[in-house]
Scaffold this active site. Structure first.
Site, PDB file in Angstrom:
ATOM      1  N   VAL A  12       0.831  -1.206   0.000  1.00  0.00           N
ATOM      2  CA  VAL A  12       0.000   0.000   0.000  1.00  0.00           C
ATOM      3  C   VAL A  12       0.862   1.250   0.000  1.00  0.00           C
ATOM      4  CG1 VAL A  12      -1.726   1.319   1.285  1.00  0.00           C
ATOM      5  CG2 VAL A  12      -1.936  -1.167   1.108  1.00  0.00           C
ATOM      6  N   LYS A  36      15.732  -2.942   1.397  1.00  0.00           N
ATOM      7  CA  LYS A  36      14.622  -2.598   0.507  1.00  0.00           C
ATOM      8  C   LYS A  36      14.830  -1.219  -0.097  1.00  0.00           C
ATOM      9  CE  LYS A  36      10.388  -3.761   1.653  1.00  0.00           C
ATOM     10  NZ  LYS A  36       9.041  -3.757   2.300  1.00  0.00           N
ATOM     11  N   THR A 121      -4.971  -0.808   7.303  1.00  0.00           N
ATOM     12  CA  THR A 121      -6.256  -1.338   7.744  1.00  0.00           C
ATOM     13  C   THR A 121      -6.176  -1.654   9.231  1.00  0.00           C
ATOM     14  OG1 THR A 121      -6.687  -2.303   5.565  1.00  0.00           O
ATOM     15  CG2 THR A 121      -7.939  -3.184   7.422  1.00  0.00           C
ATOM     16  N   GLU A 153      -4.722  -6.171  -5.695  1.00  0.00           N
ATOM     17  CA  GLU A 153      -3.428  -6.566  -6.227  1.00  0.00           C
ATOM     18  C   GLU A 153      -3.586  -6.906  -7.704  1.00  0.00           C
ATOM     19  OE1 GLU A 153      -0.864  -9.142  -3.977  1.00  0.00           O
ATOM     20  OE2 GLU A 153      -2.022  -8.774  -2.151  1.00  0.00           O
ATOM     21  N   ASN A 206     -14.736  -5.747   2.626  1.00  0.00           N
ATOM     22  CA  ASN A 206     -14.032  -7.008   2.397  1.00  0.00           C
ATOM     23  C   ASN A 206     -14.820  -8.204   2.913  1.00  0.00           C
ATOM     24  OD1 ASN A 206     -11.954  -5.774   1.096  1.00  0.00           O
ATOM     25  ND2 ASN A 206     -10.458  -5.991   2.734  1.00  0.00           N
ATOM     26  N   ALA A 250     -17.319 -19.758  -8.642  1.00  0.00           N
ATOM     27  CA  ALA A 250     -17.017 -20.857  -7.728  1.00  0.00           C
ATOM     28  C   ALA A 250     -15.593 -21.353  -7.952  1.00  0.00           C
ATOM     29  CB  ALA A 250     -18.012 -21.995  -7.937  1.00  0.00           C
ATOM     30  N   GLY A 251     -14.978 -21.827  -6.896  1.00  0.00           N
ATOM     31  CA  GLY A 251     -13.615 -22.310  -7.030  1.00  0.00           C
ATOM     32  C   GLY A 251     -13.038 -22.748  -5.700  1.00  0.00           C
ATOM     33  N   CYS A 258      -5.622  -9.703   2.183  1.00  0.00           N
ATOM     34  CA  CYS A 258      -6.715  -8.878   2.724  1.00  0.00           C
ATOM     35  C   CYS A 258      -7.890  -9.692   3.253  1.00  0.00           C
ATOM     36  CB  CYS A 258      -7.198  -7.897   1.658  1.00  0.00           C
ATOM     37  SG  CYS A 258      -6.005  -6.598   1.279  1.00  0.00           S
TER      38      CYS A 258
END
Length: 428
Positions: A12, A36, A121, A153, A206, A250-251, A258
């Site tokens: 983010v 980083k 969040t 993402e 979410n 469906a899956g 998240c």
């Protein structure tokens, strides 16, 4: 020109920093990990997100985007945006240690921004606690604004510039106006409310999307029992404008950074506050069960999995990302290994450096992963897999040439013609 500090160069934070720099703000991104930073200043991002590396390079070249480990570099800036991680703990609680450390650093370095913007969040109610604990009785007069993110993402840049809405939570109109001005040239409804309500919007959104996924998976499971096919069922249901067709596929269920974290976090918060969120508990249970159901389908077709060779296509939780966090594929692989199966796997983008030690063979391409397998599991619907030369794949496999299509992305009839035993999720 406003000068902005973004705390945290994770998913983010880095997206926010690069997009704000593109909007011609001066941005300094504070990141504790020096390794980083060393990569970022070279224009190298630590994860895959389409279009982000180009924005990073452009921000560096324009000198509007800088990186630092030093919190003192934020002093005197108008806006400080917090975008550090809030991972899930084993019991579902949200780990707020990074948030608290940022708040202590703000106080220690006497940063005194006009506005503290919370992009991370956090559980509803935390903002008010932070205000009382760190900002009350202070000379800094920093206003606190909750500005939850809704970045997907793989489509984060698009979601930043073309959001469905911009949610702002705070007590002071001038502070809200200042944060709103950060989204210059972005056309979207701006919804203003109190801090806690803004925090709840993220969790509620979410949780609702996760509910749609688990709901359609339950309908798919029922379809198998009554002899229906989930694909046309979901298509017709989704044509109802009151429902919509998104998240009705469906899956194997949801994964990523998240939905699992936020559903567990909201469930924990509900319990803590004395509310039993039965619907959300069922959503989480259904999602967990989908992985087990996939393994059961393999058992039903292959018998004992011990000694069977099974290939898994896709390790990321969805296409267009390298993120393997809470990936259904990895959970399925763990089950398969526990049952004594030999597992091969391939993914075109997965960040394998984050893979924990697991005893399976990571292959360089899909054909190698399929070689000698009794069964293949399509776990992530990468276009590369859908467009494979499946006739050639079949020749590399061994009987019973089982395909478990965990995303219902392949044509069942075509696969049968090629000699495969095709099994889908919620399919006839």
């Amino acid at each position: 020109m406003k000068r902005i500090a973004v705390i945290g160069a994770g998913y983010v934070g880095l997206v926010a920093a690069c997009c704000l720099a593109k909007s011609k703000f001066e941005v300094i991104c504070i990141e504790r990990d020096q390794d980083k930073i060393n990569q970022l200043v070279k224009g190298i991002i630590p994860f895959y997100e389409e279009g982000l590396q180009e924005l990073l390079v452009a921000g560096l070249e324009s000198e509007r985007l800088k990186f630092s480990q030093n919190f003192a570099d934020c002093k005197g800036l108008e806006v400080l945006m917090v975008a550090v991680g809030t991972p899930s703990q084993v019991d579902g609680r949200v780990d707020l240690s990074q948030i608290y450390q940022v708040m202590r650093d703000i106080k220690h370095y006497d940063l005194r921004p006009k506005v503290l913007v919370m992009k991370s969040t956090v559980p509803p109610g935390l903002g008010e606690q932070l205000k009382k604990r760190f900002l009350a009785n202070s000379e800094c007069e920093t206003a606190y604004v909750s500005n939850p993110e809704f970045l997907r993402e793989g489509q984060a840049i698009k979601d930043w510039y073309f959001p469905d809405r911009i949610v702002l939570g705070g007590d002071f109109p001038k502070a809200l106006e200042l944060v709103e001005s950060l989204f210059i040239n972005i056309s979207a409804p701006v919804v203003k409310m109190d801090v806690t309500s803004a925090e709840m919007v993220k969790y509620a959104s979410n949780a609702f999307l996760a509910t749609k996924i688990s709901f359609i998976n339950e309908i798919g499971n029922l379809c198998e029992l009554v002899g229906a096919d989930i694909t046309p069922v979901a298509q017709a249901v989704g044509m109802d404008r009151r429902i919509g067709d998104q998240f009705l596929k469906a899956g194997l269920g949801y994964g990523g950074s998240c939905f699992p974290k936020d559903t567990r976090g909201l469930d924990f918060l509900s319990t803590l506050k004395g509310h039993t969120f039965n619907l959300l508990k069922a959503v989480i249970e259904v999602n967990t069960r989908q992985r087990i159901l996939a393994v059961r389908k393999l058992c039903n077709s292959l018998g004992s999995l011990h000694g069977k060779k099974i290939g898994v296509l896709g390790l990321t939780f969805k296409p267009d990302t390298d993120d393997i966090r809470e990936s259904p594929a990895l959970e399925i692989i763990k089950f398969l290994l526990d049952e004594g199966a030999q597992v091969t796997a391939y993914d075109p983008m997965a960040n394998i450096s984050k893979l924990n030690s697991m005893d399976f063979n990571l292959c360089l391409n899909a054909m190698s992963a399929a070689s000698g397998c009794h069964a293949l599991v399509l776990a992530t619907e990468w276009p590369e897999f859908i467009n494979l030369d499946w006739g050639a794949v079949q020749k590399e496999m061994r009987e019973p040439f089982l395909i478990l299509d965990g995303r219902n992305s392949l044509n069942a009839q075509n696969m049968s013609v090629l000699g495969f035993q095709y099994v889908g999720m919620g399919k006839l």
